[in-house]
Design a protein around this motif. Structure first.
Motif, PDB file in Angstrom:
ATOM      1  N   PHE A  25      -4.527  20.004 -33.416  1.00 43.66           N
ATOM      2  CA  PHE A  25      -3.888  19.740 -32.037  1.00 43.66           C
ATOM      3  C   PHE A  25      -4.776  19.209 -31.024  1.00 43.66           C
ATOM      4  O   PHE A  25      -4.759  18.494 -30.323  1.00 43.66           O
ATOM      5  N   PHE A  26      -5.953  19.838 -30.906  1.00 43.61           N
ATOM      6  CA  PHE A  26      -6.976  19.639 -29.869  1.00 43.61           C
ATOM      7  C   PHE A  26      -7.808  18.450 -29.956  1.00 43.61           C
ATOM      8  O   PHE A  26      -8.357  17.805 -28.933  1.00 43.61           O
ATOM      9  N   SER A  27      -7.553  17.546 -31.082  1.00 44.60           N
ATOM     10  CA  SER A  27      -8.154  16.345 -31.397  1.00 44.60           C
ATOM     11  C   SER A  27      -6.883  15.322 -30.881  1.00 44.60           C
ATOM     12  O   SER A  27      -7.193  14.067 -30.912  1.00 44.60           O
ATOM     13  N   SER A  28      -5.713  15.727 -30.404  1.00 45.00           N
ATOM     14  CA  SER A  28      -4.716  14.843 -30.115  1.00 45.00           C
ATOM     15  C   SER A  28      -5.052  13.999 -28.635  1.00 45.00           C
ATOM     16  O   SER A  28      -5.821  14.668 -28.008  1.00 45.00           O
ATOM     17  N   HIS A  29      -4.592  12.807 -28.517  1.00 46.99           N
ATOM     18  CA  HIS A  29      -4.971  12.286 -27.367  1.00 46.99           C
ATOM     19  C   HIS A  29      -4.228  13.026 -26.220  1.00 46.99           C
ATOM     20  O   HIS A  29      -4.655  12.912 -24.964  1.00 46.99           O
ATOM     21  N   ALA A  30      -3.022  13.435 -26.325  1.00 41.81           N
ATOM     22  CA  ALA A  30      -2.436  14.206 -25.308  1.00 41.81           C
ATOM     23  C   ALA A  30      -3.129  15.693 -25.019  1.00 41.81           C
ATOM     24  O   ALA A  30      -3.044  15.610 -23.569  1.00 41.81           O
ATOM     25  N   TYR A  31      -3.596  16.100 -25.650  1.00 43.41           N
ATOM     26  CA  TYR A  31      -4.530  17.636 -25.520  1.00 43.41           C
ATOM     27  C   TYR A  31      -5.680  16.959 -24.689  1.00 43.41           C
ATOM     28  O   TYR A  31      -6.132  17.717 -23.846  1.00 43.41           O
ATOM     29  N   GLN A  32      -6.208  15.970 -24.996  1.00 42.24           N
ATOM     30  CA  GLN A  32      -7.567  15.638 -24.308  1.00 42.24           C
ATOM     31  C   GLN A  32      -7.236  15.070 -22.983  1.00 42.24           C
ATOM     32  O   GLN A  32      -7.909  15.410 -22.033  1.00 42.24           O
ATOM     33  N   GLU A  33      -5.967  14.560 -22.676  1.00 37.51           N
ATOM     34  CA  GLU A  33      -5.769  14.132 -21.437  1.00 37.51           C
ATOM     35  C   GLU A  33      -4.992  15.267 -20.366  1.00 37.51           C
ATOM     36  O   GLU A  33      -5.030  15.196 -19.118  1.00 37.51           O
ATOM     37  N   CYS A  34      -4.231  16.282 -20.928  1.00 37.27           N
ATOM     38  CA  CYS A  34      -3.676  17.249 -20.197  1.00 37.27           C
ATOM     39  C   CYS A  34      -4.442  18.267 -19.458  1.00 37.27           C
ATOM     40  O   CYS A  34      -4.212  18.908 -18.672  1.00 37.27           O
ATOM     41  N   ASN A  35      -5.892  18.317 -19.882  1.00 40.06           N
ATOM     42  CA  ASN A  35      -6.891  19.077 -19.248  1.00 40.06           C
ATOM     43  C   ASN A  35      -6.340  20.656 -19.098  1.00 40.06           C
ATOM     44  O   ASN A  35      -6.410  21.301 -18.273  1.00 40.06           O
ATOM     45  N   ALA A  36      -5.973  21.171 -20.491  1.00 41.38           N
ATOM     46  CA  ALA A  36      -5.306  22.274 -20.654  1.00 41.38           C
ATOM     47  C   ALA A  36      -6.353  23.461 -20.198  1.00 41.38           C
ATOM     48  O   ALA A  36      -7.760  23.257 -20.645  1.00 41.38           O
ATOM     49  N   VAL A  37      -6.261  24.689 -19.812  1.00 40.82           N
ATOM     50  CA  VAL A  37      -7.126  25.556 -19.481  1.00 40.82           C
ATOM     51  C   VAL A  37      -6.672  26.708 -20.623  1.00 40.82           C
ATOM     52  O   VAL A  37      -5.824  26.961 -21.252  1.00 40.82           O
ATOM     53  N   THR A  38      -8.018  27.175 -20.964  1.00 38.79           N
ATOM     54  CA  THR A  38      -8.005  28.107 -22.306  1.00 38.79           C
ATOM     55  C   THR A  38      -8.324  29.631 -21.791  1.00 38.79           C
ATOM     56  O   THR A  38      -9.229  29.924 -21.315  1.00 38.79           O
ATOM     57  N   ILE A  39      -7.052  30.325 -22.451  1.00 38.77           N
ATOM     58  CA  ILE A  39      -7.217  31.687 -21.961  1.00 38.77           C
ATOM     59  C   ILE A  39      -7.097  32.622 -23.356  1.00 38.77           C
ATOM     60  O   ILE A  39      -6.668  32.507 -24.221  1.00 38.77           O
ATOM     61  N   GLU A  40      -8.405  33.283 -23.480  1.00 39.30           N
ATOM     62  CA  GLU A  40      -8.663  34.144 -24.903  1.00 39.30           C
ATOM     63  C   GLU A  40      -8.439  35.512 -24.468  1.00 39.30           C
ATOM     64  O   GLU A  40      -8.868  36.273 -23.626  1.00 39.30           O
ATOM     65  N   LEU A  41      -7.320  35.944 -25.228  1.00 42.64           N
ATOM     66  CA  LEU A  41      -7.041  37.596 -25.217  1.00 42.64           C
ATOM     67  C   LEU A  41      -8.017  38.468 -26.305  1.00 42.64           C
ATOM     68  O   LEU A  41      -7.951  37.978 -27.292  1.00 42.64           O
ATOM     69  N   LYS A  42      -8.378  39.469 -25.659  1.00 49.14           N
ATOM     70  CA  LYS A  42      -9.707  39.941 -26.427  1.00 49.14           C
ATOM     71  C   LYS A  42      -9.364  41.559 -26.681  1.00 49.14           C
ATOM     72  O   LYS A  42      -9.552  42.095 -27.567  1.00 49.14           O
ATOM     73  N   HIS A  43      -8.344  42.044 -25.886  1.00 54.30           N
ATOM     74  CA  HIS A  43      -7.904  43.579 -26.291  1.00 54.30           C
ATOM     75  C   HIS A  43      -6.932  43.528 -27.307  1.00 54.30           C
ATOM     76  O   HIS A  43      -5.891  43.138 -27.251  1.00 54.30           O
ATOM     77  N   ILE A  44      -7.167  44.264 -28.427  1.00 53.15           N
ATOM     78  CA  ILE A  44      -6.346  44.520 -29.499  1.00 53.15           C
ATOM     79  C   ILE A  44      -5.367  45.719 -29.168  1.00 53.15           C
ATOM     80  O   ILE A  44      -5.922  46.838 -29.137  1.00 53.15           O
ATOM     81  N   TYR A  45      -4.079  45.522 -29.186  1.00 51.04           N
ATOM     82  CA  TYR A  45      -3.257  46.480 -28.941  1.00 51.04           C
ATOM     83  C   TYR A  45      -2.622  47.145 -30.275  1.00 51.04           C
ATOM     84  O   TYR A  45      -2.247  48.261 -30.307  1.00 51.04           O
ATOM     85  N   ARG A  46      -2.635  46.249 -31.274  1.00 55.34           N
ATOM     86  CA  ARG A  46      -2.057  46.707 -32.688  1.00 55.34           C
ATOM     87  C   ARG A  46      -2.817  47.880 -33.274  1.00 55.34           C
ATOM     88  O   ARG A  46      -2.373  48.419 -34.142  1.00 55.34           O
ATOM     89  N   GLN A  47      -4.225  47.982 -33.029  1.00 53.73           N
ATOM     90  CA  GLN A  47      -5.073  48.867 -33.581  1.00 53.73           C
ATOM     91  C   GLN A  47      -5.780  49.631 -32.610  1.00 53.73           C
ATOM     92  O   GLN A  47      -6.235  48.946 -31.749  1.00 53.73           O
ATOM     93  N   ASP A  48      -6.061  51.000 -32.739  1.00 58.63           N
ATOM     94  CA  ASP A  48      -6.861  51.789 -31.908  1.00 58.63           C
ATOM     95  C   ASP A  48      -8.046  52.376 -32.607  1.00 58.63           C
ATOM     96  O   ASP A  48      -8.544  53.222 -32.022  1.00 58.63           O
ATOM     97  N   ASN A  49      -8.137  51.990 -33.954  1.00 55.52           N
ATOM     98  CA  ASN A  49      -9.361  52.771 -34.495  1.00 55.52           C
ATOM     99  C   ASN A  49     -10.656  51.698 -34.409  1.00 55.52           C
ATOM    100  O   ASN A  49     -10.644  50.762 -35.275  1.00 55.52           O
ATOM    101  N   PRO A  50     -11.768  51.933 -33.720  1.00 54.80           N
ATOM    102  CA  PRO A  50     -12.661  51.200 -33.268  1.00 54.80           C
ATOM    103  C   PRO A  50     -13.482  50.937 -34.662  1.00 54.80           C
ATOM    104  O   PRO A  50     -13.859  49.365 -34.636  1.00 54.80           O
ATOM    105  N   THR A  51     -13.499  51.710 -35.854  1.00 54.76           N
ATOM    106  CA  THR A  51     -14.387  51.177 -37.021  1.00 54.76           C
ATOM    107  C   THR A  51     -13.447  50.265 -37.617  1.00 54.76           C
ATOM    108  O   THR A  51     -13.963  49.243 -38.118  1.00 54.76           O
TER     109      THR A  51
END
Length: 312
Positions: free
Chosen positions: A170-196
């Protein structure tokens, strides 16, 4: 969710700006929870779409192709979307009113959306909204993980598309290149709490599995000839549907008794490729049944209760 800065940042961008957003993150980081919260509490007029039927059901939305009435083949820049005879491209008044009043378009599982399809969405929104603005001026929230499912593109389709796109994402589309979207990455994992376990998952995800992690996994290795007891509660994970189907047939044949067949009831326009399950269901009394609860309606609950009494 208030303790996650990335989620709150995404919430602020969606609700207080008109900026398009790519919300990404590993499995279990809260993307789906964020979508459900958005549908409940966002004051903007929004539509939720997804590239496949199953994804649309999980997101409680509709498929991209059904909402925007898109063709399934490649959509080239010079393709006349209104000229196809193989599908209905005529929008009814209700659909047009929905599009014209839309403030926010949410696309779930964006990693599966082809570049040309996103451009097709852009062209449709421009047609009914503002021709001079990308996505017709609609804010677009794209949710997904690029390290999960990728777009399905046949070699013959890519042959037609490659003069216009660097790749099929999708990020190769002409629309995505034009829309100047901001990227937000979520890093905290809620589904697991076992660090190993989280560390092992991340190593596998990034294809950098360490010897220590491999050794930890191999401690749990089960030989191929292992056969669990029927009531041991094991679940078989397979890579392909046909392997799962073969296992189901084998286990079903072990049960004495008469086969019972149930035919799905299909209402409205529901293409076969989007079915969440087989159209014909074969069961026996005593068969193990796994339910995937996508429909929270009372009718669905009553049906599940009846099936449980029959087969569990």
């Amino acid at each position: 969710m208030a303790d996650n800065k990335e989620l709150e940042l995404a919430w602020e961008f969606v609700n207080n700006t008109n900026r398009s957003i790519f919300l990404t993150g590993k499995a279990g980081t809260g993307k789906t929870t964020f979508l459900h919260r958005l549908k409940m509490d966002c004051l903007k007029r929004l539509v939720v779409v997804a590239p496949t039927g199953v994804a649309a059901i999980n997101a409680k939305g509709v498929t991209i192709h059904s909402f925007f009435q898109m063709p399934f083949g490649p959509i080239l820049p010079d393709t006349d979307l209104d000229a196809s005879k193989s599908f209905n491209r005529k929008f009814n008044k209700t659909k047009i009113d929905i599009i014209r009043s839309m403030d926010l378009l949410v696309i779930d599982e964006i990693s599966m959306v082809r570049a040309d399809l996103l451009d097709g969405i852009d062209r449709t929104l421009r047609r009914f909204k503002d021709r001079n603005k990308v996505f017709g001026g609609v804010q677009v929230l794209m949710i997904g993980d690029l390290q999960q499912l990728s777009p399905v593109i046949k070699e013959s389709e890519w042959h037609l598309l490659k003069p216009f796109y660097k790749n099929g994402f999708f990020f190769s589309s002409h629309a995505y290149q034009e829309c100047n979207a901001v990227t937000i990455e979520l890093k905290h994992i809620y589904r697991q709490d076992n660090p190993t376990f989280i560390n092992i998952l991340n190593e596998i995800r990034n294809n950098v599995l360490s010897e220590a992690s491999a050794a930890e996994l191999n401690k749990r290795y089960i030989p191929p000839d292992f056969t669990p007891e029927p009531d041991a509660g094991y679940i078989s994970l397979t890579t392909h549907n046909n392997k799962a189907e073969a296992t189901n047939i084998t286990e079903l044949n072990k049960i004495d008794g008469q086969n019972r067949f149930y035919q799905a009831k299909v209402e409205g326009k529901f293409p076969e490729y989007a079915y969440p399950n087989n159209e014909a269901l074969e069961l026996k009394v005593g068969a193990q049944v796994m339910f995937v609860k996508n429909d929270s309606s009372l009718r669905s609950a009553i049906l599940m209760e009846k099936l449980e009494k029959l087969f569990i």
